[in-house]
Design a protein around this motif. Sequence first.
Motif, PDB file in Angstrom:
ATOM      1  N   PHE A 351       0.836  -1.208   0.000  1.00  0.00           N
ATOM      2  CA  PHE A 351       0.000   0.000   0.000  1.00  0.00           C
ATOM      3  C   PHE A 351       0.870   1.257   0.000  1.00  0.00           C
ATOM      4  N   ALA A 352       1.923   1.257   0.820  1.00  0.00           N
ATOM      5  CA  ALA A 352       2.821   2.410   0.882  1.00  0.00           C
ATOM      6  C   ALA A 352       3.498   2.653  -0.454  1.00  0.00           C
ATOM      7  N   LEU A 353       3.775   1.588  -1.207  1.00  0.00           N
ATOM      8  CA  LEU A 353       4.370   1.744  -2.531  1.00  0.00           C
ATOM      9  C   LEU A 353       3.344   2.183  -3.580  1.00  0.00           C
ATOM     10  N   ALA A 354       2.098   1.740  -3.408  1.00  0.00           N
ATOM     11  CA  ALA A 354       1.078   1.996  -4.424  1.00  0.00           C
ATOM     12  C   ALA A 354       0.599   3.442  -4.432  1.00  0.00           C
ATOM     13  N   VAL A 355       0.599   4.100  -3.278  1.00  0.00           N
ATOM     14  CA  VAL A 355       0.071   5.469  -3.207  1.00  0.00           C
ATOM     15  C   VAL A 355       0.833   6.426  -4.123  1.00  0.00           C
ATOM     16  N   PRO A 356       2.159   6.548  -4.022  1.00  0.00           N
ATOM     17  CA  PRO A 356       2.844   7.477  -4.937  1.00  0.00           C
ATOM     18  C   PRO A 356       2.717   7.061  -6.392  1.00  0.00           C
ATOM     19  N   GLY A 357       2.669   5.745  -6.645  1.00  0.00           N
ATOM     20  CA  GLY A 357       2.494   5.296  -8.024  1.00  0.00           C
ATOM     21  C   GLY A 357       1.154   5.711  -8.593  1.00  0.00           C
ATOM     22  N   THR A 358       0.116   5.644  -7.774  1.00  0.00           N
ATOM     23  CA  THR A 358      -1.215   6.045  -8.224  1.00  0.00           C
ATOM     24  C   THR A 358      -1.279   7.546  -8.485  1.00  0.00           C
ATOM     25  N   ILE A 359      -0.654   8.338  -7.614  1.00  0.00           N
ATOM     26  CA  ILE A 359      -0.621   9.793  -7.812  1.00  0.00           C
ATOM     27  C   ILE A 359       0.074  10.133  -9.118  1.00  0.00           C
ATOM     28  N   ALA A 360       1.213   9.497  -9.348  1.00  0.00           N
ATOM     29  CA  ALA A 360       1.940   9.752 -10.592  1.00  0.00           C
ATOM     30  C   ALA A 360       1.121   9.325 -11.803  1.00  0.00           C
ATOM     31  N   PHE A 361       0.372   8.244 -11.657  1.00  0.00           N
ATOM     32  CA  PHE A 361      -0.402   7.735 -12.783  1.00  0.00           C
ATOM     33  C   PHE A 361      -1.538   8.675 -13.162  1.00  0.00           C
ATOM     34  N   ILE A 362      -2.294   9.155 -12.171  1.00  0.00           N
ATOM     35  CA  ILE A 362      -3.406  10.052 -12.513  1.00  0.00           C
ATOM     36  C   ILE A 362      -2.886  11.383 -13.027  1.00  0.00           C
ATOM     37  N   THR A 363      -1.681  11.780 -12.611  1.00  0.00           N
ATOM     38  CA  THR A 363      -1.071  12.976 -13.168  1.00  0.00           C
ATOM     39  C   THR A 363      -0.656  12.733 -14.609  1.00  0.00           C
ATOM     40  N   LEU A 364      -0.147  11.528 -14.887  1.00  0.00           N
ATOM     41  CA  LEU A 364       0.241  11.173 -16.245  1.00  0.00           C
ATOM     42  C   LEU A 364      -0.944  11.204 -17.195  1.00  0.00           C
ATOM     43  N   LEU A 365      -2.129  10.914 -16.689  1.00  0.00           N
ATOM     44  CA  LEU A 365      -3.312  10.939 -17.550  1.00  0.00           C
ATOM     45  C   LEU A 365      -3.541  12.318 -18.156  1.00  0.00           C
ATOM     46  N   GLY A 366      -3.037  13.370 -17.465  1.00  0.00           N
ATOM     47  CA  GLY A 366      -3.172  14.711 -18.001  1.00  0.00           C
ATOM     48  C   GLY A 366      -2.510  14.865 -19.353  1.00  0.00           C
ATOM     49  N   PHE A 367      -1.449  14.111 -19.606  1.00  0.00           N
ATOM     50  CA  PHE A 367      -0.760  14.180 -20.888  1.00  0.00           C
ATOM     51  C   PHE A 367      -1.604  13.590 -22.016  1.00  0.00           C
ATOM     52  N   PHE A 368      -2.643  12.823 -21.659  1.00  0.00           N
ATOM     53  CA  PHE A 368      -3.549  12.260 -22.653  1.00  0.00           C
ATOM     54  C   PHE A 368      -4.877  13.023 -22.678  1.00  0.00           C
ATOM     55  N   ASN A 369      -4.862  14.216 -22.075  1.00  0.00           N
ATOM     56  CA  ASN A 369      -6.043  15.080 -22.073  1.00  0.00           C
ATOM     57  C   ASN A 369      -7.210  14.440 -21.334  1.00  0.00           C
ATOM     58  N   ILE A 370      -6.875  13.589 -20.354  1.00  0.00           N
ATOM     59  CA  ILE A 370      -7.899  12.942 -19.536  1.00  0.00           C
ATOM     60  C   ILE A 370      -7.971  13.658 -18.198  1.00  0.00           C
ATOM     61  N   VAL A 371      -9.146  14.106 -17.819  1.00  0.00           N
ATOM     62  CA  VAL A 371      -9.321  14.869 -16.592  1.00  0.00           C
ATOM     63  C   VAL A 371     -10.128  14.042 -15.592  1.00  0.00           C
ATOM     64  N   PRO A 372      -9.442  13.359 -14.663  1.00  0.00           N
ATOM     65  CA  PRO A 372     -10.166  12.563 -13.668  1.00  0.00           C
ATOM     66  C   PRO A 372     -10.658  13.411 -12.510  1.00  0.00           C
TER      67      PRO A 372
END
Length: 425
Positions: A351-372
């Motif tokens: 869980f401690a490893l997954a949190v920063p990975g998830t944050i980075a992932f939803i930020t990466l979605l911005g590069f695909f013009n996806i707004v979560p």
Amino acid sequence: MFERNISTPAAVAIIVSFLIVSIIGPLTLNREDVENWDNLGYWRLNPIGVPPEWYGELAGLPRTEWLQGERQAGEFVFTYDFHYSSAPSDIIFIPNSTGVMRIKIIGPDGREYVLWDGYVFGEIHFSKNPSVFVRIAEEKCNVTPEGGNLLFHDAFNIIFSKPTEDCLDHPEFLKGRYLIVVEGPEKEPKIRVLGKSYGLLGTDTVGRDVWTGFIWGMRETITIAILGSLATVGLALILGTLSVLSSWVGRIADFISRLVTVTPVLPVAVSAVVLAAAIDENYVIKASPLAIALIVGVLMMGNVSRNVRSMVEEELRKEYVESAKALGGSSLWILRKHVSRVLVPYAIYQFALAVPGTIAFITLLGFFNIVPGFNWGTIMSQTIREGATYRLAWWQVVPVGVSIGLLALSFVSLSRKIEEEFLKR
């Protein structure tokens, strides 16, 4: 080496600080600013693409402010304290009534210049009226600049400079108290000076307050990160544990676990988000934060579930398990009663490893013009769509980048601490 960079107490303090700010911070914001985030007309009274005020103080840039006025002998007088090394970008006059009005500005040297003399029926942005600057330049500097050239210069240099011939391109600023006098209005008007700095984190390319977006987006970012990480770990524990069973349930769980493990996360995630989202009139993909969290959780659970399966298989080979089976314990009872105790520390670690990975992932979605929703991914997405130059508009990307970095370092530090404790056992 890593632990020397950030200690466990420091990591906990950083994470707790972000959690507190994400809860309390949005309560300090103007709700109208958030509700009108995509309403470009709402931000017309803000300067465009300017840095924070604290940076402006260091660089001598004027800040954006409302001027205080008072009524004197039938006139409204507003005072502006000019002590900067650069002129403001605009002065906006907002009347509360219509009619014939005369607006003039009086410098510290006593010279006065007329900014407006005529009928007023709405807001006046003086930067959009080049004829005013041409006339003042003729009066003050004895030069006649072309109106078209003023679009590519700081036209307000003319107003806030000393009366020299080169008052447009190389002004000698006259610092001190300026008075803006308004004659003729029935009600008190408002005057806003658009400086070259704004607020705590500046503005973006359309004038939105970056601080508002950063603080409001933090709450949803952390919420998605926590929910997505819980989904990742929870699904991995369920699939990894059930996959060791010899029944049809175990075979299905093992198949799903293997399938997710070899699935390319990013392209599948983008496709899944597009299917689960809606596309607005600006061709921006808007998805539910809960849907994003679930999609991320499903796609990131593959390797974790395989590790869980290996741990469960190893645990089932131990003697105490054989003893439990001999006494009549079922496989599910053994998994729940004994093996689960071994998996809990590992689940916390993942869980401690997954949190920063998830944050980075939803930020990466911005590069695909996806707004979560409204989160840091939204800020990054809008920065890309609106063409901000990162090296110049650093205040739009640095706060999000530094925050993600701090959270990642903190959670990874905690995960290593948990891993150490887990290995000791």
